[in-house]
Structures are given as structure tokens and as C-alpha cells.
Design an enzyme around this catalytic site. Structure first.
Site, mmCIF file in Angstrom:
data_model
loop_
_atom_site.group_PDB
_atom_site.id
_atom_site.type_symbol
_atom_site.label_atom_id
_atom_site.label_comp_id
_atom_site.label_asym_id
_atom_site.label_seq_id
_atom_site.Cartn_x
_atom_site.Cartn_y
_atom_site.Cartn_z
ATOM 1 N N LEU A 1 10.107 -20.527 -4.803
ATOM 2 C CA LEU A 1 9.332 -19.776 -4.290
ATOM 3 C C LEU A 1 7.876 -19.810 -5.040
ATOM 4 C CD1 LEU A 1 8.679 -17.095 -2.375
ATOM 5 C CD2 LEU A 1 9.703 -15.816 -4.382
ATOM 6 N N HIS B 1 2.069 3.292 -9.017
ATOM 7 C CA HIS B 1 2.091 1.793 -9.243
ATOM 8 C C HIS B 1 3.152 1.096 -10.172
ATOM 9 C CE1 HIS B 1 -1.981 2.379 -7.425
ATOM 10 N NE2 HIS B 1 -2.589 3.024 -8.384
ATOM 11 N N ASP C 1 0.820 -1.136 0.084
ATOM 12 C CA ASP C 1 -0.128 -0.087 0.056
ATOM 13 C C ASP C 1 0.830 1.154 0.052
ATOM 14 O OD1 ASP C 1 -2.223 1.530 -0.004
ATOM 15 O OD2 ASP C 1 -2.757 1.176 1.944
HETATM 16 C C1 IPE Z 1 -5.543 -2.576 0.130
HETATM 17 O O1 IPE Z 1 -5.183 -1.224 -0.006
HETATM 18 C C2 IPE Z 1 -5.458 -3.385 -1.521
HETATM 19 C C3 IPE Z 1 -4.309 -3.460 -2.018
HETATM 20 C C4 IPE Z 1 -3.189 -3.024 -1.432
HETATM 21 C C5 IPE Z 1 -4.177 -4.117 -3.431
HETATM 22 P P1 IPE Z 1 -6.254 -0.102 -0.102
HETATM 23 O O2 IPE Z 1 -5.323 1.278 -0.431
HETATM 24 O O3 IPE Z 1 -7.199 -0.520 -1.274
HETATM 25 O O4 IPE Z 1 -7.008 -0.010 1.009
HETATM 26 P P2 IPE Z 1 -7.805 1.039 2.020
HETATM 27 O O5 IPE Z 1 -8.807 1.623 0.679
HETATM 28 O O6 IPE Z 1 -6.885 1.979 2.263
HETATM 29 O O7 IPE Z 1 -8.433 0.321 2.908
HETATM 30 C C1 IPE Z 2 -1.842 0.305 -3.501
HETATM 31 O O1 IPE Z 2 -1.464 1.546 -3.458
HETATM 32 C C2 IPE Z 2 -2.034 -0.528 -4.572
HETATM 33 C C3 IPE Z 2 -3.322 -0.648 -4.682
HETATM 34 C C4 IPE Z 2 -4.441 -0.662 -3.872
HETATM 35 C C5 IPE Z 2 -3.744 -1.294 -6.138
HETATM 36 P P1 IPE Z 2 -2.642 2.708 -3.231
HETATM 37 O O2 IPE Z 2 -3.081 3.019 -4.709
HETATM 38 O O3 IPE Z 2 -3.817 2.297 -2.336
HETATM 39 O O4 IPE Z 2 -1.913 3.940 -2.763
HETATM 40 P P2 IPE Z 2 -2.461 5.086 -1.588
HETATM 41 O O5 IPE Z 2 -3.140 4.438 -0.468
HETATM 42 O O6 IPE Z 2 -3.483 5.605 -2.375
HETATM 43 O O7 IPE Z 2 -1.161 5.919 -1.400
HETATM 44 MG MG MG Z 3 -4.195 2.651 -0.635
#
Ligand code: IPE
Ligand code: IPE
Ligand code: MG
Length: 245
Positions: free
Chosen positions: A136, A42, A25
Site C-alpha cells: 500500500l 487531532h 475532517d
Molecule cells: C480540509 O479541512 C483540510 C484537511 C482535512 C486537512 P478543513 O477543515 O480545513 O476545511 P474547511 O475549512 O472546512 O473547508
Molecule cells: C480536520 O479536522 C483536521 C485538519 C484540518 C488539520 P478539523 O480540525 O478541520 O476539525 P473541525 O472541522 O474543526 O471539526
Molecule cells: Mg474542518
């Protein structure tokens, strides 16, 4: 060899977690801090994943499950969702070339029914090409939700019961586990979440019942080998009791 050299954290090779799960995240925040688009975040996140996969392999980790797209991530703008699927396609396409010589088997968990057709066929291709590999297991959770996983397993159980494949007394913790998307994969020992959020966000809810949890403020694109070592060191200091004494 020597993958642990230069790291301040001493890891005990005898006490490695067998299965690490990661909620990757913070890509969006990482990009925002640099004035970049979320999709650049990303892209960087995907590059970092390759490095972490390699390090897990070097450390002798048997299973690595990463959260790439949740069932709830459909609520993001269509453009971002499309970008994420495009990155997954690239990741899978390049994986064999980049992992050459590294025994990494790729598996995908989650609901495939909503995914673009070309992504599903790429998933099937990579899974098939790597299914014989023992080293792995990289398990990528795409369109995954812990609740959806449990619900789906319940539906399969019900279907198996109706069709006489299982009796009422056969409905057990194990028979439900065997119908989850993670069937056959041992539960995670260590769950890492980056970016400072302290929640599951619907990841591996059933499977993490006794998992050790590690949260770090580091944003996923800033996550390095050193951070992985810190998380494993934290795990190795824990005493796992599983309800016993
Ligand atoms: C969780 O992260 C999903 C992934 C890392 C793919 P999110 O960014 O979607 O989660 P919330 O919305 O902060 O809970
Ligand atoms: C995690 O990063 C990737 C996915 C959830 C796909 P985010 O896109 O949630 O990044 P933040 O949380 O907005 O920084
Ligand atoms: Mg996020």
C-alpha cells in the site's frame, strides 16, 4: 484474512478502488462534543488513521491519499498548527515500528518549503526508508493545495519549455499530470470526506476530475472499518462512464 468478517456490507474483492483519497475532517468538532481540546481531537484522528491504513492494506487497496494539512490551514492559531506538525512528526517516527510486517510505503505531497526543518528531514527519512516497499502506498498531503499543485506544475512546464526539455506541442494533459506532486500515482477512484462538509477544500482538484464522491456525517475520529466498507460499497454500486455511454 477475514478482515471483512462481521461487516454487514459485502464487498466485491474484484472491484476494489485502486486509489482512495480521504479528507479527514471533524477532529475539532469531535473534541468539542467531549469537552476536550482541539489537539486531543487531532491526536485521536491520527490514531484512527493508523487503523484505516491497516484496513486499506487488508482490503488490497493500492494507494491511499489523506489530507493532513492544507495550504489554507496556516490561518489557524499558531498553537494548533504547531500541534499538528508535532503529531505528524510522531506519526512518521512511529510508523515503521507500528507498520512492521505491513508493506506500506509512505510518501508526502505538498509544498515542503514552509514546513519546519525537522519535519522535512523526517519526511525525507521515512520516504527513503520505505521507497522500495510495494504493497500500500500511503500518501500524506501536508501543506497541500490543489490550486497550488496545478500552479506549481505550470511553472515547471514553463521552465522545461524555456530550457528546451519540452516543446510547445509537448504541453499536454499527461505532461502537466507528470509535473503535479502526485506524478506517477493514478488518479483517485473514490474520495471520502467525513464530518458532513460537502466541498473539496482545495484537495486534489485536477486528480479528482472523474473520482466518485462519498460524503458522510461521521466525524473523522469516529470513522471505523465499517464506515470505510460502506464507502467502498457505495463506490461499487456506481457506474463509471468517464463521459462515454
Ligand atoms: C480540509 O479541512 C483540510 C484537511 C482535512 C486537512 P478543513 O477543515 O480545513 O476545511 P474547511 O475549512 O472546512 O473547508
Ligand atoms: C480536520 O479536522 C483536521 C485538519 C484540518 C488539520 P478539523 O480540525 O478541520 O476539525 P473541525 O472541522 O474543526 O471539526
Ligand atoms: Mg474542518
Amino acid at each position: 484474512m477475514g478482515s471483512n468478517r462481521g461487516s454487514k456490507t459485502e464487498l466485491n474483492p474484484e472491484a476494489m478502488p485502486r486509489h482512495i483519497a480521504i479528507i479527514m475532517d471533524g477532529n475539532g468538532r469531535w473534541a468539542k462534543k467531549r469537552g476536550l481540546s482541539r489537539s486531543m481531537g487531532h491526536r485521536e484522528g491520527s490514531r484512527i488513521l493508523k487503523k484505516i491504513v491497516e484496513e486499506c492494506y487488508n482490503l488490497g487497496i493500492r494507494y491511499l491519499t489523506v489530507f493532513a494539512f492544507s495550504c489554507e490551514n496556516w490561518s489557524r492559531p499558531r498553537e494548533e498548527v504547531d500541534q499538528l506538525f508535532k503529531l505528524m512528526m510522531e506519526y512518521l517516527k512511529n510508523s515503521e515500528k507500528e507498520l512492521r510486517g505491513k508493506p506500506v510505503r509512505i510518501r508526502v505531497i505538498g509544498d515542503r518549503s514552509g514546513l519546519p526543518e525537522e519535519l522535512v528531514s523526517e519526511i525525507c527519512r521515512v520516504e527513503k526508508n520505505t521507497e522500495h516497499i510495494e504493497g500500500l502506498d500511503l500518501i500524506i498531503a501536508i501543506n497541500y493545495g490543489g490550486r497550488q499543485d496545478i500552479l506549481n506544475a505550470c511553472r515547471t512546464l514553463l521552465d522545461d519549455y524555456k530550457n528546451g526539455r519540452i516543446s510547445e506541442s509537448g504541453i499536454t494533459l499527461d505532461s502537466l499530470s507528470d509535473r503535479l506532486w502526485t506524478a506517477g500515482i493514478p488518479d483517485p477512484d473514490l474520495l471520502i470526506r467525513t464530518s458532513g462538509e460537502i466541498r473539496f477544500s482545495n484537495f486534489l482538484l485536477w486528480q479528482c476530475a472523474y473520482c466518485e464522491l462519498y460524503f458522510t456525517d461521521t466525524l473523522w475520529p469516529d470513522f471505523r472499518k465499517k464506515h470505510l466498507h460502506d464507502a467502498i460499497a457505495h463506490y461499487q454500486r456506481r457506474e463509471r462512464r468517464f463521459g462515454g455511454l
